[in-house]
Design an enzyme around this catalytic site. Structure first.
Site, PDB file in Angstrom:
ATOM      1  CG  ASN A 181     117.179  63.014  32.849  1.00 53.12           C
ATOM      2  OD1 ASN A 181     116.490  62.339  32.092  1.00 53.12           O
ATOM      3  ND2 ASN A 181     117.639  62.541  33.994  1.00 53.12           N
ATOM      4  CE  LYS A 204     104.733  63.048  27.252  1.00 52.80           C
ATOM      5  NZ  LYS A 204     105.443  64.241  26.891  1.00 52.80           N
ATOM      6  CB  ALA A 206     110.478  65.545  27.997  1.00 56.16           C
ATOM      7  CD  GLU A 207     106.173  71.895  27.542  1.00 51.95           C
ATOM      8  OE1 GLU A 207     106.462  71.756  28.751  1.00 51.95           O
ATOM      9  OE2 GLU A 207     105.344  72.715  27.144  1.00 51.95           O
ATOM     10  N   GLY A 260     110.918  58.638  34.310  1.00 52.02           N
ATOM     11  CA  GLY A 260     110.596  59.985  34.777  1.00 52.02           C
ATOM     12  C   GLY A 260     110.409  59.971  36.277  1.00 52.02           C
ATOM     13  CB  THR A 262     108.533  58.380  42.155  1.00 53.21           C
ATOM     14  OG1 THR A 262     109.874  57.885  42.044  1.00 53.21           O
ATOM     15  CG2 THR A 262     107.704  57.381  42.949  1.00 53.21           C
ATOM     16  CB  THR A 264     104.905  61.153  36.069  1.00 57.82           C
ATOM     17  OG1 THR A 264     105.068  62.533  36.357  1.00 57.82           O
ATOM     18  CG2 THR A 264     104.182  60.988  34.750  1.00 57.82           C
ATOM     19  N   GLY A 265     105.076  58.249  37.416  1.00 61.14           N
ATOM     20  CA  GLY A 265     105.072  56.787  37.265  1.00 61.14           C
ATOM     21  C   GLY A 265     103.866  56.160  37.960  1.00 61.14           C
ATOM     22  CD  GLU A 282     114.760  51.827  34.551  1.00 60.28           C
ATOM     23  OE1 GLU A 282     115.362  52.348  35.509  1.00 60.28           O
ATOM     24  OE2 GLU A 282     114.920  50.646  34.212  1.00 60.28           O
ATOM     25  CB  CYS A 316     117.554  59.041  37.418  1.00 62.45           C
ATOM     26  SG  CYS A 316     118.395  57.964  36.267  1.00 62.45           S
ATOM     27  CD  GLU A 490     114.584  51.313  30.457  1.00 62.42           C
ATOM     28  OE1 GLU A 490     115.408  52.243  30.439  1.00 62.42           O
ATOM     29  OE2 GLU A 490     113.395  51.450  30.122  1.00 62.42           O
TER      30      GLU A 490
HETATM   31  P1  NAP Z   1     108.239  63.788  34.756  1.00 65.35           P
HETATM   32  O1  NAP Z   1     107.667  65.087  35.089  1.00 65.35           O
HETATM   33  O2  NAP Z   1     107.661  62.574  35.370  1.00 65.35           O
HETATM   34  O3  NAP Z   1     108.159  63.688  33.149  1.00 65.35           O
HETATM   35  C1  NAP Z   1     108.623  62.592  32.436  1.00 65.35           C
HETATM   36  C2  NAP Z   1     107.758  62.398  31.207  1.00 65.35           C
HETATM   37  O4  NAP Z   1     106.417  62.145  31.600  1.00 65.35           O
HETATM   38  C3  NAP Z   1     107.701  63.620  30.293  1.00 65.35           C
HETATM   39  O5  NAP Z   1     107.600  63.179  28.963  1.00 65.35           O
HETATM   40  C4  NAP Z   1     106.413  64.285  30.745  1.00 65.35           C
HETATM   41  O6  NAP Z   1     105.845  65.120  29.779  1.00 65.35           O
HETATM   42  C5  NAP Z   1     105.551  63.078  30.980  1.00 65.35           C
HETATM   43  N1  NAP Z   1     104.404  63.315  31.826  1.00 65.35           N
HETATM   44  C6  NAP Z   1     104.289  64.146  32.884  1.00 65.35           C
HETATM   45  N2  NAP Z   1     103.059  64.028  33.431  1.00 65.35           N
HETATM   46  C7  NAP Z   1     102.391  63.095  32.701  1.00 65.35           C
HETATM   47  C8  NAP Z   1     101.091  62.509  32.761  1.00 65.35           C
HETATM   48  N3  NAP Z   1     100.204  62.867  33.704  1.00 65.35           N
HETATM   49  N4  NAP Z   1     100.752  61.570  31.861  1.00 65.35           N
HETATM   50  C9  NAP Z   1     101.635  61.202  30.909  1.00 65.35           C
HETATM   51  N5  NAP Z   1     102.876  61.711  30.794  1.00 65.35           N
HETATM   52  C10 NAP Z   1     103.244  62.643  31.682  1.00 65.35           C
HETATM   53  O7  NAP Z   1     109.777  63.718  35.071  1.00 65.35           O
HETATM   54  P2  NAP Z   1     110.881  64.823  34.765  1.00 65.35           P
HETATM   55  O8  NAP Z   1     110.854  65.832  35.828  1.00 65.35           O
HETATM   56  O9  NAP Z   1     110.776  65.279  33.370  1.00 65.35           O
HETATM   57  O10 NAP Z   1     112.228  63.917  34.875  1.00 65.35           O
HETATM   58  C11 NAP Z   1     112.967  63.874  36.005  1.00 65.35           C
HETATM   59  C12 NAP Z   1     112.671  62.619  36.812  1.00 65.35           C
HETATM   60  O11 NAP Z   1     112.953  61.472  36.031  1.00 65.35           O
HETATM   61  C13 NAP Z   1     113.587  62.519  38.017  1.00 65.35           C
HETATM   62  O12 NAP Z   1     112.845  62.073  39.128  1.00 65.35           O
HETATM   63  C14 NAP Z   1     114.607  61.465  37.607  1.00 65.35           C
HETATM   64  O13 NAP Z   1     115.198  60.803  38.692  1.00 65.35           O
HETATM   65  C15 NAP Z   1     113.771  60.567  36.760  1.00 65.35           C
HETATM   66  N6  NAP Z   1     114.611  59.779  35.846  1.00 65.35           N
HETATM   67  C16 NAP Z   1     114.742  58.439  36.090  1.00 65.35           C
HETATM   68  C17 NAP Z   1     115.567  57.668  35.276  1.00 65.35           C
HETATM   69  C18 NAP Z   1     115.725  56.211  35.530  1.00 65.35           C
HETATM   70  O14 NAP Z   1     116.253  55.521  34.663  1.00 65.35           O
HETATM   71  N7  NAP Z   1     115.296  55.687  36.661  1.00 65.35           N
HETATM   72  C19 NAP Z   1     116.247  58.265  34.212  1.00 65.35           C
HETATM   73  C20 NAP Z   1     116.086  59.640  33.992  1.00 65.35           C
HETATM   74  C21 NAP Z   1     115.258  60.383  34.827  1.00 65.35           C
HETATM   75  P3  NAP Z   1     106.168  66.718  29.806  1.00 65.35           P
HETATM   76  O15 NAP Z   1     107.588  66.850  29.472  1.00 65.35           O
HETATM   77  O16 NAP Z   1     105.278  67.252  28.779  1.00 65.35           O
HETATM   78  O17 NAP Z   1     105.851  67.199  31.182  1.00 65.35           O
END
Ligand code: NAP
Length: 511
Positions: A181, A204, A206-207, A260, A262, A264-265, A282, A316, A490
């Site tokens: 995003n 790494k 995002a895809e 990303g 929660t 995945t975190g 984050e 986010c 951050e």
């Molecule tokens: P996501 O699915 O968790 O993906 C984020 C990253 O993690 C991508 O690079 C993804 O790779 C990777 N990933 C996914 N599964 C993984 C695994 N099992 N092991 C290692 N890496 C993995 O999140 P998203 O849907 O892309 O992003 C949206 C989320 O991010 C929302 O919840 C948003 O609130 C949050 N966000 C938070 C902040 C903040 O600062 N707090 C800022 C921006 C976004 P792929 O792309 O290949 O799936």
């Protein structure tokens, strides 16, 4: 500045297949996109030559085929980063600062190119993309300065024979995983701090959005950031888990910094336990945006438009639940609907577009699910509420009134252009609703009552609060959440500490 990248300097890039499909505007001349990962200062394909497609969400057209790395290449990147760390940590802070400033300057000089790449792969409007490049690069400049202000302590000693000091040292190799995003800013906010502290990184991205990450490497190379200090391992979602496992499990990696979801975190934190890594997280949000009776309703509407609909609701810190007090509820709903009527949804590179597509069809499905659920449970759609014929990634900006707590939109992050408006009577009720979530990233409220302002600012369970203000982010503030929205901060003077260990040194035998 557009089109400055030359084939000579940048021999790993592909000509974009259909330039006109990506850059419809005549002012744009983006002609190149990246295709290989960046490891140890080299542009490398996957070992088996695999690639994955990166498509423009506005029109579904292919922008580039990018190297699809696996655990093997990630291990190699970690080894290179570990080797580079031995030298990079010994650069003086002033030398690291100079290199980071140079990187910042080159990216700033090429910000239009970076913005065009960002819009092409993410879909956000070119105006928002330009804003993101300014925001993202500002962290590199900020941390270039902070590098020179990493002070330790000389402690007043309790013993005549001892002198006691705190030294601050870089943690080592950092694994950095980022979302789509903010494909530029989420990387630079971490990498700027890490490199300034003397750490090396394996990123790494995002895809959906690896090209912005690779473009920043191109400029890091031009700035003279040494090989192995900044590595970017690109991969498809198919390989994300194995790449993540290497970054979390390899003992040569000292820290994981993730932005990303929660969900995945939590996976990454669990995977980091065995090697006792430091972690920064984050994560997701579910921001409440509260409008009290005393508020300036016009200001609140303008704030809601920017907080809810920026990036088509895919940030986010986007307002997820709009809570409006009874006396101004109807006025707010009406004015918000009128404001949304003026949006122009389309390709982010087209003149006049105010809101782009979502990242992909899956994201649209989630918004549609939340809308249908809200309507079934009594919500009234004031505007929008449907998919758009422009393409599978488009959804109409939507406002729904008469929202209640039973609806999915109150419990989950929608991450899309849906503004659900809840009516409340008492301040306590609003706070109860606002805090009734495990998320705690950002919150907002509008009020002119000074007593209420202090009460609510203190009682909202969030890491960041906007008071009569909806734009929170900047390089000088501590960005981050509480509860299940994350750990660590951050940006700001605190951001660099996430990449530093404190070593206590005790000098004995002194007279
Ligand atoms: P996501 O699915 O968790 O993906 C984020 C990253 O993690 C991508 O690079 C993804 O790779 C990777 N990933 C996914 N599964 C993984 C695994 N099992 N092991 C290692 N890496 C993995 O999140 P998203 O849907 O892309 O992003 C949206 C989320 O991010 C929302 O919840 C948003 O609130 C949050 N966000 C938070 C902040 C903040 O600062 N707090 C800022 C921006 C976004 P792929 O792309 O290949 O799936």
């Amino acid at each position: 500045m557009i089109g400055k990248m030359s084939h000579k300097l940048f021999n790993n890039i592909l000509t974009i297949r259909s330039m006109t499909s990506i850059c419809k505007s005549s002012r744009s001349a983006m002609t190149l996109a990246l295709s290989n990962a960046y490891i140890n200062g080299k542009w490398v394909p996957a070992e088996d030559g695999s690639t994955f497609p990166v498509k423009n969400p506005a029109n579904g057209k292919l922008i580039s085929e990018v190297a699809d790395m696996t655990a093997n290449e990630t291990e190699a990147a970690v080894n290179h980063a570990a080797k580079a760390f031995k030298q990079w940590k010994d650069y003086t802070a002033f030398d690291r600062s100079k290199l980071l400033k140079k990187w910042y300057t080159i990216m700033t000089n090429n910000q239009e190119e970076l913005a065009q790449i960002l819009t092409a792969e993410n879909g956000k409007t070119i105006t928002e993309a330009r804003g993101e490049i300014m925001y993202g690069t500002s962290f590199v400049e900020w941390f270039a300065e902070e590098a020179k202000r990493v002070y330790g302590d000389v402690l007043p000693s309790g013993f005549k024979s001892k002198r006691q000091l705190h030294l601050k040292q870089p943690v080592g190799v950092c694994g950095i995983i980022t979302p789509w995003n903010f494909p530029n800013a989420m990387i630079l906010r971490k990498v700027g701090a890490a490199l300034a502290a003397g750490c090396t990184v394996v990123v790494k991205p995002a895809e959906d959005t690896p090209l912005s990450a690779l473009a920043t490497c191109h400029y890091a190379e031009q700035a003279g950031i040494p090989a192995g200090v900044l590595n970017v391992v690109t991969c498809s979602h198919k390989h994300a888990a194995e790449v993540g496992k290497v970054l979390c499990g390899n003992p040569k990696v000292s820290k994981i910094s993730f932005t990303g979801s929660t969900e995945t975190g939590k996976i990454l934190m669990k995977q980091s336990v065995d090697t006792m890594k430091r972690v920064s997280m984050e994560l997701g949000g579910n921001a409440a945006f509260i409008v009290f009776n005393s508020a300036d309703v016009n200001a609140a509407v303008a704030g809601a438009v920017s907080s809810k609909f920026r990036g088509s609701g895919q940030t986010c810190i986007s307002a997820n639940r709009l809570l409006v007090q009874d006396q101004v509820y109807d006025e707010f709903c009406e004015k918000l609907t009128k404001a949304v009527e003026k949006f122009v949804v389309g390709d982010g590179l087209e003149d006049g577009t105010t809101h782009g597509p979502l990242i992909n069809e899956k994201a649209v499905d989630k918004v549609d699910k939340h809308v249908k659920d809200a309507v079934e449970k009594g919500g009234k759609v004031l505007i929008g509420g449907e998919r758009l014929a422009k393409g599978p990634a488009f959804y109409s900006p939507t406002v729904i009134r008469d929202i209640n707590q039973e609806m999915a939109v109150c419990r989950e992050e929608t991450f899309g252009p849906l503004a659900p408006v809840i009516k409340f009577k008492e301040e306590k009720e609003a706070l109860l609703i606002a805090n009734s979530t495990r998320m705690g990233l950002a919150g907002y409220f509008y009020s002119q009552d000074i007593q209420q302002i202090w009460r609510v600012a203190e009682d909202l369970e969030v890491g960041m609060v906007g008071i009569n203000e909806s734009v929170l982010s900047a390089m000088n503030i501590a960005f981050g959440g509480i509860k299940e929205s994350g750990l660590g901060r951050e940006g700001s003077k605190y951001g660099i500490d996430e990449y530093l260990n404190i070593k206590y040194a005790c000098f004995g035998g002194l007279h």
